[in-house]
Design a protein around this motif. Sequence first.
Motif, PDB file in Angstrom:
ATOM      1  N   PHE A 135       0.832  -1.201   0.000  1.00 45.26           N
ATOM      2  CA  PHE A 135       0.000   0.000   0.000  1.00 45.26           C
ATOM      3  C   PHE A 135       0.871   1.257   0.000  1.00 45.26           C
ATOM      4  O   PHE A 135       1.836   1.380   0.770  1.00 45.26           O
ATOM      5  CB  PHE A 135      -0.903  -0.010   1.237  1.00 45.26           C
ATOM      6  N   ALA A 136       0.530   2.206  -0.885  1.00 44.55           N
ATOM      7  CA  ALA A 136       1.172   3.529  -0.943  1.00 44.55           C
ATOM      8  C   ALA A 136       2.667   3.473  -1.239  1.00 44.55           C
ATOM      9  O   ALA A 136       3.409   4.390  -0.894  1.00 44.55           O
ATOM     10  CB  ALA A 136       0.922   4.305   0.347  1.00 44.55           C
ATOM     11  N   VAL A 150      -7.104  -0.688  -5.729  1.00 47.76           N
ATOM     12  CA  VAL A 150      -7.094   0.536  -4.936  1.00 47.76           C
ATOM     13  C   VAL A 150      -6.868   1.739  -5.858  1.00 47.76           C
ATOM     14  O   VAL A 150      -6.205   1.615  -6.889  1.00 47.76           O
ATOM     15  CB  VAL A 150      -5.993   0.453  -3.858  1.00 47.76           C
ATOM     16  N   GLU A 208      -3.241   5.663  -4.011  1.00 44.83           N
ATOM     17  CA  GLU A 208      -2.805   4.750  -2.953  1.00 44.83           C
ATOM     18  C   GLU A 208      -2.101   3.506  -3.491  1.00 44.83           C
ATOM     19  O   GLU A 208      -1.540   2.735  -2.713  1.00 44.83           O
ATOM     20  CB  GLU A 208      -4.020   4.329  -2.105  1.00 44.83           C
ATOM     21  N   CYS A 209      -2.146   3.311  -4.812  1.00 46.97           N
ATOM     22  CA  CYS A 209      -1.579   2.104  -5.404  1.00 46.97           C
ATOM     23  C   CYS A 209      -1.412   2.319  -6.906  1.00 46.97           C
ATOM     24  O   CYS A 209      -2.161   3.085  -7.503  1.00 46.97           O
ATOM     25  CB  CYS A 209      -2.518   0.922  -5.138  1.00 46.97           C
ATOM     26  N   HIS A 234     -13.081   3.203  -3.864  1.00 49.87           N
ATOM     27  CA  HIS A 234     -12.079   3.204  -4.926  1.00 49.87           C
ATOM     28  C   HIS A 234     -12.736   3.227  -6.303  1.00 49.87           C
ATOM     29  O   HIS A 234     -12.254   3.900  -7.219  1.00 49.87           O
ATOM     30  CB  HIS A 234     -11.169   1.985  -4.785  1.00 49.87           C
ATOM     31  N   ILE A 247      -2.748   6.012   6.652  1.00 47.19           N
ATOM     32  CA  ILE A 247      -3.691   5.898   5.530  1.00 47.19           C
ATOM     33  C   ILE A 247      -4.251   7.259   5.118  1.00 47.19           C
ATOM     34  O   ILE A 247      -5.280   7.340   4.460  1.00 47.19           O
ATOM     35  CB  ILE A 247      -4.838   4.914   5.861  1.00 47.19           C
ATOM     36  N   ASN A 248      -3.579   8.334   5.546  1.00 47.68           N
ATOM     37  CA  ASN A 248      -3.936   9.698   5.146  1.00 47.68           C
ATOM     38  C   ASN A 248      -5.325  10.128   5.606  1.00 47.68           C
ATOM     39  O   ASN A 248      -6.059  10.790   4.870  1.00 47.68           O
ATOM     40  CB  ASN A 248      -3.819   9.863   3.629  1.00 47.68           C
TER      41      ASN A 248
END
Length: 281
Positions: free
Chosen positions: A109-110, A148, A152-153, A182, A253-254
Motif C-alpha cells: 500500500f502507498a 485501490v 494509494e496504489c 475506490h 492511511i492519510n
Amino acid sequence: MKIGMNMLLWTNHVTEQHFGIVDTLKETGYDGVELFFGEGSEKYYSQLGNHFSGMDMGITGVASLSAEQNIASPDKKVREAGLERLKWSIDMGAAANAEVLCGPFHSTFALFTRQPPTLEEKKWSNEMLLKAAEYAKGANIVLTPEAVNRFECYLYNTMADLGDMVKEVNHPNLGAMFDTHHANIEEKSQSGAIKTIAPYLKHVHISENDRGTPGRGQINWPDVFTALKEIEYKGWVTIEAFSTTIPEFANAINVWRNYSPVEEVYTEGFKLISEGLGMTK
C-alpha cells in the motif's frame, strides 16, 4: 448476503475492551465484524474468534504488506518475505475463524515506483498470490485482493485489471474484492465495475466517497445494490469507514479528520445496506 462492519473505525487491534462495541453491532443487526491482522498471536486471535463465534458473529480479515514485504518487488528476498507475511495473516485468520482475507496485498500500500506497472511486477505478484492461495486452501480461507485508487496504489486500480489477475492466478481460493470508494474514483460506473468483476467477486466493501457515513455522500447506492442483486452476489457486504481514533494508523492511511459521527456510520450504514439489498431485519 451477510452484513459486516470493519473494526478499523474504532481500532486497528481489537481486544476485550472493544467487545462492547461488537455487542452493539450485534444488537444493530450485523452478522459479523472485520479485523485488521496487524499484530498478535494465534492464541490471541483464537480467543477473539471463539468469543465472536459464541455470539454468532462471523469474521473477515484485512491483511497488508510493508515495503520490505512487497510481493511485486524485483527483489526475490522481499517477495518471499511478503509470502511469509501472507501465510502469517492466513494463520491468524484461521485461528480467528475468518472466512475471507481482503486488502491490497497484491503489492505494498502507498509504495510507488513513479512508473506504470510492468508485466514483470504483475508476474512476480501473481506467483506469490498463487502460493498464498494454495496455503489458504488448507485454512479454508478465500483471499480477495483489492484494487485501490491511483493515489494509494499503482499495480491494480480497476476491476478489469483485477479480474485479469484473478483469471491469471486461477486458484479457487483467490477471488476479488470490490470497494465502492475506490470504484468512485477509478471506474466509469459502480454497476459496470461490479458486472465486470462478477465472475470472481468474493467480497464487497461499502465505503462512501469521503469514507464517512454510507448514504451521506456521492456514491450512487441504487446502482451498487441493483448490480449486486442482478449478479446474485452471495457473500459479505462490509462497511469500511475511518476515523482519527488511532493517530498512528490514521496518519498511515492519510486520514486527517473525522468524517462522520461513529454511531451514525454504523446505524445509518446498516439501514442503507439492509434496505438497499432487501435484507431488512
